[in-house]
Design an enzyme around this catalytic site. Structure first.
Site, short mmCIF file in Angstrom:
data_model
loop_
_atom_site.label_atom_id
_atom_site.label_comp_id
_atom_site.label_asym_id
_atom_site.label_seq_id
_atom_site.Cartn_x
_atom_site.Cartn_y
_atom_site.Cartn_z
N PRO A 187 38.42 5.09 -22.23
CA PRO A 187 37.12 3.37 -22.05
C PRO A 187 36.27 4.02 -22.99
O PRO A 187 35.30 4.85 -23.46
CB PRO A 187 37.01 4.30 -20.38
CG PRO A 187 37.41 5.03 -19.82
CD PRO A 187 37.89 5.98 -21.12
N GLU A 188 35.73 2.93 -23.83
CA GLU A 188 34.98 2.49 -24.50
C GLU A 188 33.82 1.58 -23.89
O GLU A 188 33.94 1.51 -22.62
CB GLU A 188 35.70 1.82 -26.15
CG GLU A 188 36.27 2.55 -26.86
CD GLU A 188 36.83 2.37 -27.87
OE1 GLU A 188 37.00 1.37 -28.73
OE2 GLU A 188 38.17 2.69 -28.18
#
Ligand code: ZN
Length: 272
Positions: A2-3
Site C-alpha cells: 500500500p502506498e
C-alpha cells in the site's frame, strides 16, 4: 504494498466509522505484529481508551487516543484494516481484533505479517513524525523545496522519490507513474533534473496520487479498503506492470529495469 492513496482511502473509510468509539477489548493473535511491548501490555493499554481522529502520516494510519497518545498501524506488504459490516465474513489471517463500543469491530489481518501496530506517546510521535519527509499533497511540497532537496543527491530520481525521509507515501507504483507523466527518465541522477522538470514531477506526483485516491487505490492482489473492496486504479496505470505493452503516448513498447532492487517501468522514447 500500500502506498499513499491506498492508506488514505482506508483512513477516510475509518474516519467515518471509528472516531468517538471506545475500545472495549483487544485480542492479539500474532505477537510479532505488535512492536515495543508484549501483546498483553498492548491490549491492557488500549482497553478503555476512546478513539479520536483517524489520520494518515506517510503510509501509516494514526489513531488519536487522547492525552498525546497514538496508535500507529503500518500495513507492510499485505496488511488490511477492516471495519466489517454486520454479517460480513471474518477475514483470513486475522492478527488483531478490537471490539469497539456500539457494536463495531476494528480488525487487522495480514497474510505475510510484515505489518505492525505500535503505540507512541507525544514525545514518541514527535520523534517519528520528525524523521519522515514532506507530505506530497501538502502545501509544503513546493517546487522550491523539491528543487533544493534534489540538488544534494546523485541517487536516481525514481529511487530518490521513494525515500520516505525525503518525500513520503510515494512507492514503486506511483514513482513510475509520476515520472512517466512528467516525461523524466527514472534513471537520471536527482541532482541533474532541471528546474522545469522538477516542476513537472511535482505536478505529476500530486496528480497521480489524487487520481488514485479518487479511484480508491490500486489493487494487485492484497490491498482492500476498510470495507474489504478492491481499489479501481489498476486499469488506469500507464506504465506500471505494463512492460512490453505499447506506450500510451508513442506506441513503442514500455521497458522494465531494476533500480535499488525494485522494478521500474518507463518509456525510453517519451522519458528523457
Ligand atoms: Zn512513449
Amino acid at each position: 504494498m500500500p502506498e499513499l492513496p491506498e492508506v488514505e482511502t482506508i483512513v477516510r473509510d475509518l474516519a467515518g466509522s471509528v472516531p468517538g468509539r471506545g475500545i472495549q477489548e483487544v485480542e492479539v493473535f500474532h505477537a510479532d505484529l505488535i512492536e515495543g511491548e508484549t501483546p498483553a501490555e498492548f491490549a491492557r493499554a488500549l482497553q478503555g481508551r476512546r478513539v479520536g481522529a483517524v489520520t494518515r502520516r506517510a503510509k501509516n494510519i494514526v489513531f488519536d487516543l487522547g492525552r498525546g497518545d497514538r496508535l500507529l498501524v503500518n500495513l507492510g506488504m499485505t496488511g488490511r484494516l477492516l471495519v466489517p459490516g454486520r454479517g460480513d465474513p471474518a477475514p483470513t489471517h486475522l492478527g488483531v481484533r478490537m471490539r469497539l463500543t456500539r457494536g463495531r469491530e476494528l480488525l487487522y489481518a495480514d497474510t505475510r505479517r510484515f505489518g505492525r501496530l505500535w503505540r507512541v506517546d507525544e514525545a514518541g510521535w514527535r520523534d517519528f513524525d520528525g524523521r519522515l519527509g514532506v507530505e506530497p499533497l501538502s502545501d509544503r511540497f513546493t517546487v522550491e523545496h523539491l528543487y533544493e532537496m534534489t540538488r544534494k543527491s546523485r541517487v536516481a530520481v525514481k529511487t530518490w522519490l521513494m525515500d520516505q525521509a525525503r518525500v513520503v507515501g510515494v512507492g514503486n507504483i506511483y514513482a513510475s507513474e509520476a515520472l512517466f507523466r512528467a516525461r523524466v527518465d527514472p534513471r537520471r541522477p536527482a541532482s541533474e533534473v532541471a528546474r522545469e522538470e522538477v516542476e513537472r514531477i511535482r505536478e505529476a506526483v500530486r496528480e497521480v496520487l489524487q487520481e488514485a485516491i479518487d479511484f480508491r487505490g490500486t489493487t494487485f492482489l492484497d490491498y482492500r479498503d476498510a470495507s474489504g473492496n478492491r481499489g479501481e486504479f489498476y486499469d488506469r496505470l500507464r506504465v506500471y506492470d505494463r512492460d512490453g505493452q505499447p506506450c500510451t503516448r508513442c506506441n513503442r513498447p514500455l521497458l522494465r529495469v531494476v533500480q535499488a532492487n525494485r522494478s521500474t517501468f518507463f518509456c525510453e522514447e517519451c522519458q528523457r
